[in-house]
Design a protein around this motif. Structure first.
Motif, mmCIF file in Angstrom:
data_model
loop_
_atom_site.group_PDB
_atom_site.id
_atom_site.type_symbol
_atom_site.label_atom_id
_atom_site.label_comp_id
_atom_site.label_asym_id
_atom_site.label_seq_id
_atom_site.Cartn_x
_atom_site.Cartn_y
_atom_site.Cartn_z
ATOM 1 N N ALA A 256 13.138 13.687 -9.332
ATOM 2 C CA ALA A 256 11.764 13.620 -9.840
ATOM 3 C C ALA A 256 11.240 15.008 -10.171
ATOM 4 O O ALA A 256 11.622 16.004 -9.554
ATOM 5 C CB ALA A 256 10.862 12.956 -8.800
ATOM 6 N N SER A 257 10.350 15.063 -11.148
ATOM 7 C CA SER A 257 9.642 16.304 -11.441
ATOM 8 C C SER A 257 8.611 16.547 -10.343
ATOM 9 O O SER A 257 8.286 15.622 -9.579
ATOM 10 C CB SER A 257 8.936 16.195 -12.795
ATOM 11 O OG SER A 257 7.859 15.260 -12.701
ATOM 12 N N PRO A 258 8.085 17.755 -10.218
ATOM 13 C CA PRO A 258 7.052 17.998 -9.198
ATOM 14 C C PRO A 258 5.872 17.035 -9.319
ATOM 15 O O PRO A 258 5.355 16.545 -8.302
ATOM 16 C CB PRO A 258 6.630 19.446 -9.468
ATOM 17 C CG PRO A 258 7.841 20.084 -10.069
ATOM 18 C CD PRO A 258 8.467 19.005 -10.914
ATOM 19 N N ARG A 259 5.429 16.748 -10.541
ATOM 20 C CA ARG A 259 4.315 15.819 -10.732
ATOM 21 C C ARG A 259 4.676 14.416 -10.271
ATOM 22 O O ARG A 259 3.892 13.737 -9.595
ATOM 23 C CB ARG A 259 3.921 15.798 -12.214
ATOM 24 C CG ARG A 259 2.850 14.754 -12.564
ATOM 25 C CD ARG A 259 2.528 14.794 -14.056
ATOM 26 N NE ARG A 259 1.566 13.764 -14.427
ATOM 27 C CZ ARG A 259 1.906 12.521 -14.772
ATOM 28 N NH1 ARG A 259 3.199 12.176 -14.801
ATOM 29 N NH2 ARG A 259 0.969 11.639 -15.097
ATOM 30 N N GLU A 260 5.880 13.954 -10.651
ATOM 31 C CA GLU A 260 6.306 12.613 -10.263
ATOM 32 C C GLU A 260 6.441 12.487 -8.756
ATOM 33 O O GLU A 260 6.043 11.476 -8.166
ATOM 34 C CB GLU A 260 7.632 12.286 -10.955
ATOM 35 C CG GLU A 260 7.497 12.115 -12.466
ATOM 36 C CD GLU A 260 8.843 12.096 -13.167
ATOM 37 O OE1 GLU A 260 8.915 11.569 -14.303
ATOM 38 O OE2 GLU A 260 9.826 12.628 -12.603
ATOM 39 N N GLU B 158 0.800 -1.224 0.000
ATOM 40 C CA GLU B 158 0.000 0.000 0.000
ATOM 41 C C GLU B 158 0.836 1.279 0.000
ATOM 42 O O GLU B 158 0.297 2.375 0.150
ATOM 43 C CB GLU B 158 -0.972 0.021 1.195
ATOM 44 C CG GLU B 158 -1.958 -1.142 1.192
ATOM 45 C CD GLU B 158 -2.956 -1.069 2.331
ATOM 46 O OE1 GLU B 158 -2.725 -0.282 3.282
ATOM 47 O OE2 GLU B 158 -3.964 -1.794 2.279
ATOM 48 N N GLN B 159 2.140 1.162 -0.203
ATOM 49 C CA GLN B 159 3.011 2.333 -0.265
ATOM 50 C C GLN B 159 3.522 2.530 -1.692
ATOM 51 O O GLN B 159 3.990 1.573 -2.320
ATOM 52 C CB GLN B 159 4.200 2.161 0.685
ATOM 53 C CG GLN B 159 3.822 2.019 2.146
ATOM 54 C CD GLN B 159 3.116 3.250 2.687
ATOM 55 O OE1 GLN B 159 3.517 4.389 2.399
ATOM 56 N NE2 GLN B 159 2.065 3.046 3.466
ATOM 57 N N PRO B 160 3.452 3.752 -2.237
ATOM 58 C CA PRO B 160 3.940 3.977 -3.601
ATOM 59 C C PRO B 160 5.457 3.870 -3.669
ATOM 60 O O PRO B 160 6.165 4.495 -2.872
ATOM 61 C CB PRO B 160 3.471 5.405 -3.917
ATOM 62 C CG PRO B 160 3.367 6.066 -2.568
ATOM 63 C CD PRO B 160 2.939 4.991 -1.618
ATOM 64 N N ILE B 161 5.955 3.066 -4.601
ATOM 65 C CA ILE B 161 7.399 2.899 -4.728
ATOM 66 C C ILE B 161 7.903 3.227 -6.129
ATOM 67 O O ILE B 161 9.101 3.438 -6.319
ATOM 68 C CB ILE B 161 7.836 1.469 -4.359
ATOM 69 C CG1 ILE B 161 7.224 0.438 -5.322
ATOM 70 C CG2 ILE B 161 7.503 1.143 -2.919
ATOM 71 C CD1 ILE B 161 7.828 -0.954 -5.185
ATOM 72 N N GLY B 162 7.013 3.275 -7.109
ATOM 73 C CA GLY B 162 7.485 3.514 -8.467
ATOM 74 C C GLY B 162 6.407 4.067 -9.381
ATOM 75 O O GLY B 162 5.214 3.999 -9.085
ATOM 76 N N LEU B 163 6.853 4.634 -10.480
ATOM 77 C CA LEU B 163 5.964 5.165 -11.516
ATOM 78 C C LEU B 163 6.445 4.598 -12.845
ATOM 79 O O LEU B 163 7.561 4.890 -13.286
ATOM 80 C CB LEU B 163 6.013 6.692 -11.538
ATOM 81 C CG LEU B 163 5.139 7.399 -12.565
ATOM 82 C CD1 LEU B 163 3.661 7.138 -12.285
ATOM 83 C CD2 LEU B 163 5.419 8.905 -12.569
ATOM 84 N N GLU B 164 5.608 3.775 -13.476
ATOM 85 C CA GLU B 164 6.011 3.055 -14.687
ATOM 86 C C GLU B 164 5.182 3.501 -15.885
ATOM 87 O O GLU B 164 3.960 3.517 -15.821
ATOM 88 C CB GLU B 164 5.851 1.554 -14.460
ATOM 89 C CG GLU B 164 6.280 0.693 -15.634
ATOM 90 C CD GLU B 164 6.120 -0.781 -15.320
ATOM 91 O OE1 GLU B 164 7.121 -1.410 -14.928
ATOM 92 O OE2 GLU B 164 4.988 -1.294 -15.442
#
Length: 233
Positions: free
Chosen positions: A182-186, A130-136
């Motif tokens: 990371a960018s602000p959005r990321e 339940e913890q965010p670890i990545g953006l794919e």
């Protein structure tokens, strides 16, 4: 060669972390600075580095806690879902974007299609426990996988879908790993600050016939994820 004071403090904090154990709260910064006989600035710098290293985790309004060990992902052609489950974690995904876009020159060359041809752009936040670890973000040719939007459970395993629904046989892949900010959005999507180091992976995957299946850009929180590769001569 002299050793920076904050590094000495950081080493002593690691010893304290090991004594406290996973999930334990760290004493307040002012208390630690007094006990260690250093300034609060020095203590703050050491704590910040340990947060970036993934040894500590700051919770807004609650304090700083000993972090759980990093998730170690294999650098291999395996499903993210299966890799996490094998380590005893609960994987999940949240779809941010699932669009069709025209391929630019670079993407067209990578996917062996013509510039302007439609490409699926699938962007998902990756979770572990339940913890965010990545953006794919994954790019696939619409012509090759025309019914992907209809058959894919976008919160599940893409590899399982490609294998089961389209008969894809994964052959090999190339992966480049680098560190980025990371960018602000990321950062917002990953619930992180822009100061937190990120690991960026670029992958191009091919099938057993040598055709490119996908082009992937994966951004991982450096404090929560590490990578392992098996090297052979």
């Amino acid at each position: 060669m002299s050793v920076p004071l904050h590094y000495v403090v950081k080493t002593r904090l690691v010893e304290l972390i090991e004594q406290l154990g996973e999930g334990s709260g760290l004493p307040p910064e002012r208390v630690l600075a007094k006990d260690f006989g250093v300034s609060r600035w020095t203590m703050r710098q050491a704590i910040r580095e340990l947060i970036a290293d993934g040894r500590l985790r700051a919770r807004q309004g609650q304090g700083t806690f000993v972090a759980t060990p990093k998730i170690v992902q294999p650098l291999a052609l395996v499903s993210y879902t299966e890799a996490l489950r094998a380590q005893g974690h609960v994987p999940a995904r949240e779809v941010v974007k699932f669009d069709e876009i025209p391929a630019d020159d670079v993407l067209a060359e990578q996917l062996a299609i013509a510039p302007g041809d439609p490409v699926f752009e699938l962007e998902r936040v990756l979770f572990a426990d339940e913890q965010p670890i990545g953006l794919e973000t994954t790019y696939l040719s619409v012509a090759r996988f025309p019914t992907l939007r209809e058959v894919l459970d976008a919160t599940g395993s893409l590899y399982r879908c490609l294998t089961g629904q389209f008969g894809v046989q994964f052959g090999e892949g190339e992966e480049l790993v680098e560190t980025v900010i990371a960018s602000p959005r990321e950062a917002e999507l990953l619930k992180a600050t822009q100061q937190l180091p990120m690991l960026l992976l670029h992958r191009q995957t091919r099938d057993t016939d040598g055709r490119t299946i996908e082009v992937v850009r994966s951004l991982y929180r450096g404090d929560r994820v590490g990578f392992r590769a098996t090297l052979r001569p």
